[in-house]
Write an enzyme that holds these catalytic residues in place. Structure first.
Site, PDB file in Angstrom:
ATOM      1  N   HIS A 119      20.034  14.238  11.463  1.00  0.00           N
ATOM      2  CA  HIS A 119      20.001  13.167  10.465  1.00  0.00           C
ATOM      3  C   HIS A 119      18.543  12.781  10.253  1.00  0.00           C
ATOM      4  CE1 HIS A 119      21.028   9.934   7.966  1.00  0.00           C
ATOM      5  NE2 HIS A 119      20.601   8.990   8.786  1.00  0.00           N
ATOM      6  N   SER A 161      24.861   5.032  12.159  1.00  0.00           N
ATOM      7  CA  SER A 161      24.617   3.738  12.807  1.00  0.00           C
ATOM      8  C   SER A 161      25.919   3.110  13.261  1.00  0.00           C
ATOM      9  CB  SER A 161      23.888   2.802  11.839  1.00  0.00           C
ATOM     10  OG  SER A 161      22.579   3.256  11.663  1.00  0.00           O
ATOM     11  N   ARG A 213      13.026  -2.405  14.225  1.00  0.00           N
ATOM     12  CA  ARG A 213      12.632  -1.353  15.179  1.00  0.00           C
ATOM     13  C   ARG A 213      13.757  -1.008  16.168  1.00  0.00           C
ATOM     14  NH1 ARG A 213       7.829   0.545  15.864  1.00  0.00           N
ATOM     15  NH2 ARG A 213       7.946   0.564  18.124  1.00  0.00           N
ATOM     16  N   ASN A 263      16.317   9.268   1.959  1.00  0.00           N
ATOM     17  CA  ASN A 263      17.432   9.274   2.901  1.00  0.00           C
ATOM     18  C   ASN A 263      18.754   9.238   2.140  1.00  0.00           C
ATOM     19  OD1 ASN A 263      19.268   8.874   4.935  1.00  0.00           O
ATOM     20  ND2 ASN A 263      18.552   6.816   5.495  1.00  0.00           N
ATOM     21  N   GLU A 273      29.253   5.709   2.876  1.00  0.00           N
ATOM     22  CA  GLU A 273      29.238   4.261   3.073  1.00  0.00           C
ATOM     23  C   GLU A 273      29.053   3.563   1.731  1.00  0.00           C
ATOM     24  OE1 GLU A 273      25.344   3.209   5.103  1.00  0.00           O
ATOM     25  OE2 GLU A 273      25.302   2.567   3.024  1.00  0.00           O
ATOM     26  N   ASP A 278       0.853  -1.190   0.000  1.00  0.00           N
ATOM     27  CA  ASP A 278       0.000   0.000   0.000  1.00  0.00           C
ATOM     28  C   ASP A 278       0.891   1.242   0.000  1.00  0.00           C
ATOM     29  OD1 ASP A 278      -1.577   2.167   0.616  1.00  0.00           O
ATOM     30  OD2 ASP A 278      -2.823   1.070   2.063  1.00  0.00           O
ATOM     31  N   CYS A 338      26.075   6.891   8.467  1.00  0.00           N
ATOM     32  CA  CYS A 338      25.556   8.155   7.942  1.00  0.00           C
ATOM     33  C   CYS A 338      26.232   9.385   8.526  1.00  0.00           C
ATOM     34  CB  CYS A 338      24.052   8.247   8.178  1.00  0.00           C
ATOM     35  SG  CYS A 338      23.155   6.945   7.335  1.00  0.00           S
TER      36      CYS A 338
END
Lengths: 348, 388, 150
Positions: A234, A296, A199, A266, A80, A28, A112
């Protein structure tokens, strides 16, 4: 005081809409767009990569500052998605802006936030007078695996900040970092696509680091959210940065200029550079800016900036908004072709 | 200078010759030419080989020695020389032998041209053809060989109003001629509307504007005219020979709708024999693309600049027209095997002048011209032949 | 292409470095140490010159059967471009609808990837061109409609 002498941004001129990607996977599209707050993302052409984007952004920065290459003593490129695993992006940029051979150069990687680590390094070597000007570049052409949530956001773009002490358009008053070992997102050597912790990338990773670093930099500066005209963090999607800014006490008026991910996706290492560039495109002397990067793995770099009178003298055409407005929509088939997602076998 | 004659010819069918190697093709046509000339291998003073791309397509250089060896000439230690000028290699090989004989260094030379374009993939053979242009500053920049000719065509269109129908008429005419030539790669007629509707390759050039990349070989025997009657009574004299060069890159040219090297080479050839374009009875030109034939007709002087396209459309270059052009079918329909093409052109004209061209015979043909060029005409070679 | 073959022309490709002939006051691209117009006198009189990177389309064509290494672009625009200083160059014009590129349009240089030796080989970068002004897509729509009616 030392700070930003010039800046330049580059966003490729193609984009794909979230709904188009969703339709390929029977998902969707409007739900994805709303959940991520990402409606389209930039796509590099078949002849664009981290190196070409870095060169284009840096050439704009050099032109704005009317600098020639001999004035550059260092180039550090954070990404990266460097095209080479071994061989620097930064030397190619140096050659393409005529900065060789009297300079130092290296490539940085910290997910990042590799580009902001480069800004901090430049501040250090400008501060101890090793070089007159240093160039820090944050740029990526990252890819999400087809069908993965990242595919809706991973895009391409980057920016350049020239750090020096003469004709500074924005002083960097304070910078600090907050770093831990948090494996929320990674890409193993030789792998085409990154992996992530779902998550887990949220609360213990992005939010913890950005919030802590944001508070630390304001403590250091003795400032409060209402002291700033702009804030940029960020922005891996369009939701996280809004939640982080609000939690730190900022308003929409302060974060909306630097929030580009809803329209361009992003850009990873490029994100904070592009957000900051969009702010510098319109900032007035005396404006204050808070910037908090996140990478990260994990860490955040915070910056407290004040815009100077010099910015009014600078040619600020070729804005981030100009680049966004020239983007043309492509379909998934073209996207797959441009991004090397077609299996060409040995035919080439 | 001595007069030089062609005393023997041999040619293979051009096309996808899967079962033939370069050396076999060379042997086959060489033997045919020697038999036709009525000479023996002991009569041969030198061998010249036109070949464009053996290094790229077969990873084989030194093909002059290869062909000499395979033809059994190695034990005679005959001098063998390879000549390369992209698609003009064949025509240029003839010119080298012509000069050696005219200069009195040798009496009899075999000139062979051979090419294998289908031993590699289509994309490799296309890139090989691109190497006739500037590989670094044209091909590597993304320009295909067709795209360079598309730029030339656009400029010709802009300058003279050349139309799609006129370009299609050239291809259709060459296919008609090929339908009368059993040795042609595509011996069938083609409707001009099929050309106009064929797939776009590079605007405005379409698939059927383009000659194929063929395998094939052709050979001729050249002999000092004063010694020719010792072997044959059907010698054809080479009465003019011209060669010229131009910038390798198209973008360095002053005009993008002309091939000046062809003009200069033709003028030199006409001067040699004191003839003019209107004296010619039949010609072969280098129609690697339809636009190339039109420009060649203008550069040679057969038609005024800007008029060749319309004359082609009106049938003036067809058998029965004022200047039958590419009666073999041309590169488009006889086929185009780069190193052999310039020699195949000469063979067609020899057959016309001997009166051996069968259904495509031009009546009473006495004087003929061949124009062969390489790349975007950075090398052009023109020969004029006369029936004795 | 071998590494040194590309490397020795890096600045020519990256930064449009060509030559200026002090005898004839003319510009040349790519770099050359000899100007045919001036003959042997030009040797030693050719200076490096960095072109501005702006120019005009002389002739453009839309390539439907791509050159080797350009398969991912097809169809794409190839053009002969006249640089403002005079010399002409053959280049791809990128980031545009190829059919909209016409003679006389202004172009400017961009830094792009030209190709690669192989998946594990060296990457080639250099100059391509984009249109200086965005083409009017409404016009091209009208063209398309006209074509359909024909």
């Amino acid at each position: 005081m030392n700070g930003i002498v010039s800046y330049g941004a580059y966003i490729p001129s193609h984009k794909i809409e979230t709904g188009e990607i969703a339709s390929v996977w029977g998902a969707d599209g409007s739900a994805w767009a709303k959940n991520l707050n990402v409606y389209s993302k930039s796509v590099p052409g078949p002849d664009e990569d981290v190196i070409t984007i870095a060169v284009e952004a840096t050439r704009i920065a050099m032109k704005r500052a009317k600098l020639n290459g001999t004035k550059i003593g260092a180039i550090y490129t954070g990404s990266e998605s460097h095209p080479y695993a071994v061989k620097p992006t930064s030397t190619i940029v140096a050659e393409a802006i005529g900065a060789t051979p009297n300079l130092t150069a290296a490539d940085f990687e910290f997910a990042c936030k590799a580009g902001t680590a480069a800004i901090q390094t430049c501040l250090g070597i400008v501060g101890n007078k090793q070089v007159e000007n240093g160039i820090a570049i944050g740029v990526d052409t990252s890819q999400g695996a087809p069908g993965d949530a990242l595919e809706y956001s991973a895009s391409a773009g980057g920016g350049t900040m020239i750090i020096g002490k003469e004709k500074v358009i924005a002083t960097i008053n304070h910078t600090t970092s907050y770093t831990t070992d948090t494996p929320d997102f990674w890409r193993r050597e030789g792998q085409k696509y990154p992996r992530h912790g779902g998550r887990f990338t949220g609360k213990p990773a992005f939010f913890k680091h950005v919030m802590m670093c944001g508070k630390m930099i304001m403590d250091m500066a003795g400032s409060k959210p209402e002291d700033y005209d702009y804030v940029v963090t960020h922005q891996p999607n369009g939701k996280f940065p809004i939640r982080a800014a609000k939690s730190l006490g900022f308003t929409e008026e302060q974060y909306k200029t630097g929030l580009l991910t809803p329209r361009i996706g992003n850009t990873y290492s490029g994100a904070i550079f592009l957000g900051l560039s969009a702010i510098l495109d319109i900032a007035k002397p005396g404006d204050r800016i808070l910037a908090v990067a996140y990478g990260s793995g994990a860490g955040s770099d915070g910056f407290d900036l004040t815009v100077t009178d010099e910015i009014a003298k600078m040619d600020r055409s070729e804005t981030v908004e100009d680049m966004i407005s020239r983007m043309e929509i492509i379909n998934y088939a073209t996207y797959a072709k441009y991004r090397g997602k077609l299996n060409m076998g040995d035919s080439k | 200078m001595r007069d030089v004659s062609i005393i023997g010819v041999g040619i293979t069918k051009f096309g996808e010759l899967w079962d033939k190697s370069l050396r076999e093709l060379g042997l086959e046509t060489g033997l045919a030419a020697i038999n036709d000339a009525g000479i023996t291998s002991n009569d041969i003073d030198a061998l010249y080989i036109g070949n464009m791309a053996a290094g790229s397509t077969l990873q084989q250089e030194h093909v002059s020695a290869l062909i000499a060896d395979y033809c059994g000439l190695a034990n005679q230690n005959i001098p063998a020389t390879r000549v390369e000028a992209a698609s003009a290699s064949g025509g240029l090989a003839i010119r080298q032998a012509y000069m050696a004989i005219a200069g009195g260094f040798i009496d009899v030379a075999v000139v062979g041209g051979a090419e294998k374009m289908t031993d590699v993939s289509d994309s490799e053979s296309s890139y090989t053809v691109s190497m006739g242009s500037d590989e670094q500053w044209e091909a590597k920049a993304g320009a295909t060989f067709t795209s360079l000719h598309a730029i030339i065509a656009q400029n010709h269109i802009l300058e003279y109003g050349t139309t799609r129908e006129q370009l299609s008429a050239v291809a259709a005419k060459n296919h008609y001629h090929a339908s009368l030539n059993p040795m042609a790669q595509f011996p069938f007629a083609l409707d001009p509307t099929a050309v106009s509707k064929s797939g776009m390759v590079s605007t405005p050039l379409r698939m059927l504007d383009c000659a194929p990349n063929s395998d094939g070989a052709a050979a001729v025997v050249l002999c000092a005219s004063e010694k020719a009657q010792k072997y044959t009574d059907k010698a054809i004299k080479i009465i003019g020979s011209g060669q010229a060069s131009d910038t390798l890159s198209l973008h360095h040219r002053k005009y993008l709708h002309r091939f000046p090297a062809i003009n200069i080479a033709a003028k030199k050839a006409f001067e040699d024999c004191n003839k003019k374009p209107s004296d010619l009875d039949v010609i072969e030109v280098h129609d690697n693309f339809t636009i190339s034939e039109i420009i060649a007709l203008e550069e040679i002087g057969v038609f005024n600049r800007g008029e060749a396209a319309q004359k082609s459309m009106e049938g003036e270059t067809r058998l029965g027209g004022i200047m039958p052009t590419n009666t073999s079918g041309g590169l488009k329909a006889r086929g185009h095997a780069p190193g052999a093409t310039g020699i195949a052109q000469i063979i067609e004209l020899v057959k016309q002048l001997r009166g051996e061209a069968g259904d495509r015979q031009v009546e009473n043909a006495k004087l003929a011209l061949a124009e062969n060029h390489g790349g975007t005409a950075a090398t052009a070679v023109v020969h004029i032949l006369e029936a004795e | 292409m071998s590494v040194p073959r590309f490397w020795r022309e890096l600045d020519t490709r990256y930064n449009l470095i060509g030559s200026y002939c002090k005898i004839t006051n003319t510009y040349h691209y790519p770099r050359r140490s000899f100007n045919p117009e001036a003959g042997r006198d030009s040797i030693g009189s050719m200076e490096d010159y960095q072109f501005k990177g702006t120019g005009t389309v002389v002739t453009a064509t839309v390539v439907h059967q791509a050159q080797t290494g350009y398969e991912m672009f097809g169809p794409y625009c190839m053009a002969i471009i006249e640089l403002d200083e005079g010399p002409r160059i053959t280049s791809q014009i990128v980031d545009c609808e190829p059919n909209n590129v016409k003679s006389g349009m202004k172009v400017k240089s961009v830094f792009r990837k030209l190709g690669e030796d192989s998946e594990s080989g060296i990457l080639h970068y250099g100059t391509k061109f984009i249109l200086s002004e965005k083409t009017n897509t409404e016009d091209s729509n009208e063209d398309t409609i006209e074509n359909i009616e024909l």
